[in-house]
Scaffold this active site. Structure first.
Site, PDB file in Angstrom:
ATOM      1  N   GLU A   1      -6.085  -8.127  -0.169  1.00  0.00           N
ATOM      2  CA  GLU A   1      -6.569  -8.269   1.212  1.00  0.00           C
ATOM      3  C   GLU A   1      -8.059  -7.984   1.231  1.00  0.00           C
ATOM      4  OE1 GLU A   1      -4.548  -5.822   4.081  1.00  0.00           O
ATOM      5  OE2 GLU A   1      -2.603  -6.077   3.097  1.00  0.00           O
TER       6      GLU A   1
ATOM      7  N   GLU B   1       0.828  -1.210   0.000  1.00  0.00           N
ATOM      8  CA  GLU B   1       0.000   0.000   0.000  1.00  0.00           C
ATOM      9  C   GLU B   1       0.867   1.267   0.000  1.00  0.00           C
ATOM     10  OE1 GLU B   1      -2.715  -0.459   3.318  1.00  0.00           O
ATOM     11  OE2 GLU B   1      -4.091  -1.615   2.063  1.00  0.00           O
TER      12      GLU B   1
END
Length: 509
Positions: free
Chosen positions: A266, A122
Site C-alpha cells: 500500500e 498488518e
C-alpha cells in the site's frame, strides 16, 4: 500448535528452492469495498482493464469480486482477514476449507488468476499489541499445506502485508532493525518467503509521516528533491520513500535476508480530509512515485532494483471506513466511488491519463436538501444522525466543501444520508426539515459536489453503457442553496471498519 508449525515449516524450507523468484515490476492497485455506494464489480474490473491495470490486491476473498475477475487476465492477491487467522492457524481442516472456497474454486482456465494470498493485514501493527503474532506462521504453514494438496503451491504464493512500524531506526536507514519483540517471527517469516520465492510486502505512507509530525519537511514526502536530505554515510536520501524502503532493507539484512525481494502493498496520498490532503498533492505524489518506480533507479541500498510490485492505495474511495485516524481515510482513491478519475495520472501502463468507468447504474438525479421554508434551529440532532451513518467528511477543515455555510452543511449532510439510504423518501424527512430537489441550473460561486448514489446490487450488464447523470453541484453560500449543471453521459467522471460520526473530527465552518 507452535511446535507443529515449526516442524512443518522446516519441511517446507528443505523442500523448496532457495533462490527467490524475481517478478516483473508492475503498478497495481488496492481494491477496497468498505462503501455503501459500491459500483458493480464488473464495472470496476472493466475500469481496471481500460486503464491496463494488471494487478489488484484485495483485502478479503469476496465471491462477487472474484467472479467478476474471472477471465480478466488481472493477477489477484486475495486476503485472509485478521479475524480468520486464529481458526486457520489452529486447524488444517479450516485451512483446507478456506483454500477450497476462496482459491481452488476460482482458478483454472478462464478463471481467476490468483497469484498471492495475503495472510492477515498488518498483523504486527503496534496498536494490536501482539494479538495476531502467534497465528501468522502456523496459519501460513497450514495454508501452504492446503495449496500443496490442491496442486497450487508452485503458483500461489503466501505473503504478509506489514505496516512500516514493524521496523525502526535510531536515525538513518543503515541502522534499520525490526522491533525487538518481532525479531524472531520476522526471521521465520523471511525464511518462509525466501523459500517460496515470495516478496516481503510492506505498506509505506509518507503522507502519514507528514500528517503526524509538524516538523516533517514537506518536500521530503515527495519525489522532486528536498532541501532537507538525509545523509547516511555515502548515501543521501532526498525522499521519505527511499529512506523508509532502505530502512527495511537494512532490517532484513540484519536477520540474514538482505536480498529478499520487497513489494509495496500500500502507498498513496488522499485527496481530502487534512490540510496536506488535496488533489494537487495527491497527483504530485502518485505521479512522482510512478515515475520513480518505472525509471528502475532503485534506492541507495538497492540501486537499479525497484520493488517487485507496487500497489497504489487506493483504486476507489471508501466512504464507510473509520475516520479515527483522520477524515482523510475515506479519500485515498485515484477514482471516486463511481470510477470517476479525480485528477490526471499516467500509471505508466500505456495510457497517458486515467480512463473513467462506464456503465455505472445511478439512482435518479435527485437530492435531499434543507427546506428553505422551515426554521432550522432544531437541526443539530438530525445532522448528527445523518453524519453518523453517511459520510460528511468533506464538510470539515481540509475537505472540498469546507466553508459552504450553515444551510449548505445541512443540505450536504441530509443528501449524504439520503443517497446512502438509496433515496428512500422517508430518509429525507428529518422532522420536516428536509425536502427532495431535482437538479437545476444556477450560477456558481463555489464548487462542491453533492453526489448521487449508485444502485448497489444492480446486476451488471456488460457493455450496455447505462447512462449516468453527470452533475457539477454548486453550493451558494449566501442563499444556502444547492444547484447544478447536469447532463447525461455514457462516460463516468470523476480489516472491515465501522462508520464513525464525522462530527467527532474537525470543525465545521
Amino acid at each position: 500448535m507452535a511446535a507443529r508449525a515449526a516442524a512443518l515449516l522446516a519441511a517446507i524450507l528443505l523442500g523448496a528452492l532457495g533462490a527467490a523468484r524475481r517478478a516483473d515490476t508492475a503498478i497495481g492497485v488496492n481494491w477496497g469495498t468498505v462503501s455503501s455506494h459500491r459500483a458493480p464489480p464488473g464495472v470496476v474490473v472493466d475500469l481496471m482493464r481500460a486503464n491496463r491495470i494488471s494487478k489488484v490486491k484485495l483485502f478479503d476473498a469476496d465471491p462477487g469480486v472474484l467472479r467478476a475477475l474471472a477471465g480478466s487476465g488481472i493477477q489477484v492477491m486475495v486476503g485472509v482477514t485478521n479475524g480468520e487467522l486464529a481458526s486457520i492457524a489452529g486447524s488444517q481442516v479450516a485451512a483446507d476449507a478456506w483454500v477450497s472456497q476462496n482459491v481452488s474454486r476460482y482458478v483454472g482456465r478462464g478463471g481467476v488468476d490468483i497469484r498471492y494470498i495475503a495472510v492477515g493485514n498488518e498483523p504486527f501493527l503496534t496498536s494490536y499489541q501482539g494479538q495476531f503474532e502467534s497465528y501468522i506462521i502456523p496459519a501460513m504453514t497450514n495454508i501452504q499445506q492446503s495449496l500443496v494438496k490442491a496442486n497450487l503451491a508452485s503458483y500461489v504464493k503466501l505473503v504478509v502485508p506489514c505496516n512500516a512500524d514493524a521496523y525502526e531506526s535510531a536515525s538513518v536507514p543503515s541502522q534499520g532493525v525490526f522491533r525487538a519483540e518481532l525479531t524472531q517471527i520476522m526471521t521465520q517469516l523471511a525464511a518462509f518467503l525466501s523459500s517460496s520465492g515470495a516478496p516481503f510486502v510492506v505498506n509505506i505512507y509518507p503522507f502519514l509521516s507528514l500528517y503526524q509530525n509538524s516538523d516533517f519537511p514537506q518536500d521530503y514526502a515527495f519525489f522532486e528533491g528536498s532541501t532537507h536530505p538525509l545523509v547516511d554515510g555515502p548515501n543521501v536520501y532526498y525522499n521519505a520513500f527511499d529512506g523508509n524502503f532502505d530502512t527495511l532493507v537494512s532490517a532484513l539484512g540484519k536477520i540474514g535476508y538482505g536480498n529478499l525481494p520487497i513489494a509495496i502493498g500500500e502507498i498513496g496520498w488522499p485527496t481530502e480530509g487534512a490540510p496536506s490532503a488535496n488533489l494537487t498533492a495527491a497527483r504530485a505524489f502518485n505521479q512522482g512515485l510512478i515515475n520513480r518506480i518505472t525509471s528502475n533507479k532503485g534506492t541507495p541500498l538497492r540501486p537499479g532494483v525497484p520493488p517487485a510490485d507496487v500497489y497504489l492505495f487506493s483504486l476507489l474511495d471508501e466512504e464507510q471506513k473509520s475516520i479515527l485516524p483522520g477524515n482523510f481515510e475515506r479519500h485515498w482513491g485515484i477514482f471516486s466511488f463511481d470510477g470517476q478519475a479525480k485528477y490526471p495520472l499516467n500509471l505508466g501502463l500505456g495510457n497517458s491519463v486515467l480512463k473513467n468507468a462506464k456503465g455505472v447504474p445511478y439512482l435518479p438525479s435527485r437530492w435531499c436538501v434543507a427546506n428553505p421554508a422551515r426554521n432550522l434551529d432544531s437541526v443539530s440532532d438530525h445532522m448528527k444522525l445523518a453524519c453518523s451513518m453517511a459520510d460528511c467528511t468533506t464538510l470539515y477543515y481540509g475537505g472540498s466543501c469546507y466553508g459552504i455555510g450553515q444551510k449548505g452543511n445541512i443540505s450536504y449532510a441530509f443528501n449524504s444520508y439520503y443517497q446512502q439510504q438509496k433515496q428512500d423518501p422517508k430518509s429525507c424527512d428529518f422532522g420536516g426539515l428536509g425536502q427532495t430537489k431535482d437538479a437545476v441550473n444556477t450560477s456558481r460561486t463555489k464548487r462542491c459536489f453533492f453526489f448521487i448514489g449508485s444502485m448497489q446490487h444492480t446486476p451488471y450488464v456488460h457493455k450496455r453503457g447505462l447512462r449516468k447523470p453527470r452533475c457539477s453541484v454548486i453550493v451558494l453560500e449566501a442563499a444556502g442553496w444547492v444547484g447544478s449543471s447536469c447532463r447525461r453521459s455514457n462516460r463516468g467522471r470523476r480489516s472491515p471498519s465501522a462508520a464513525v460520526p464525522a462530527s467527532s473530527t474537525g470543525t465545521l465552518k
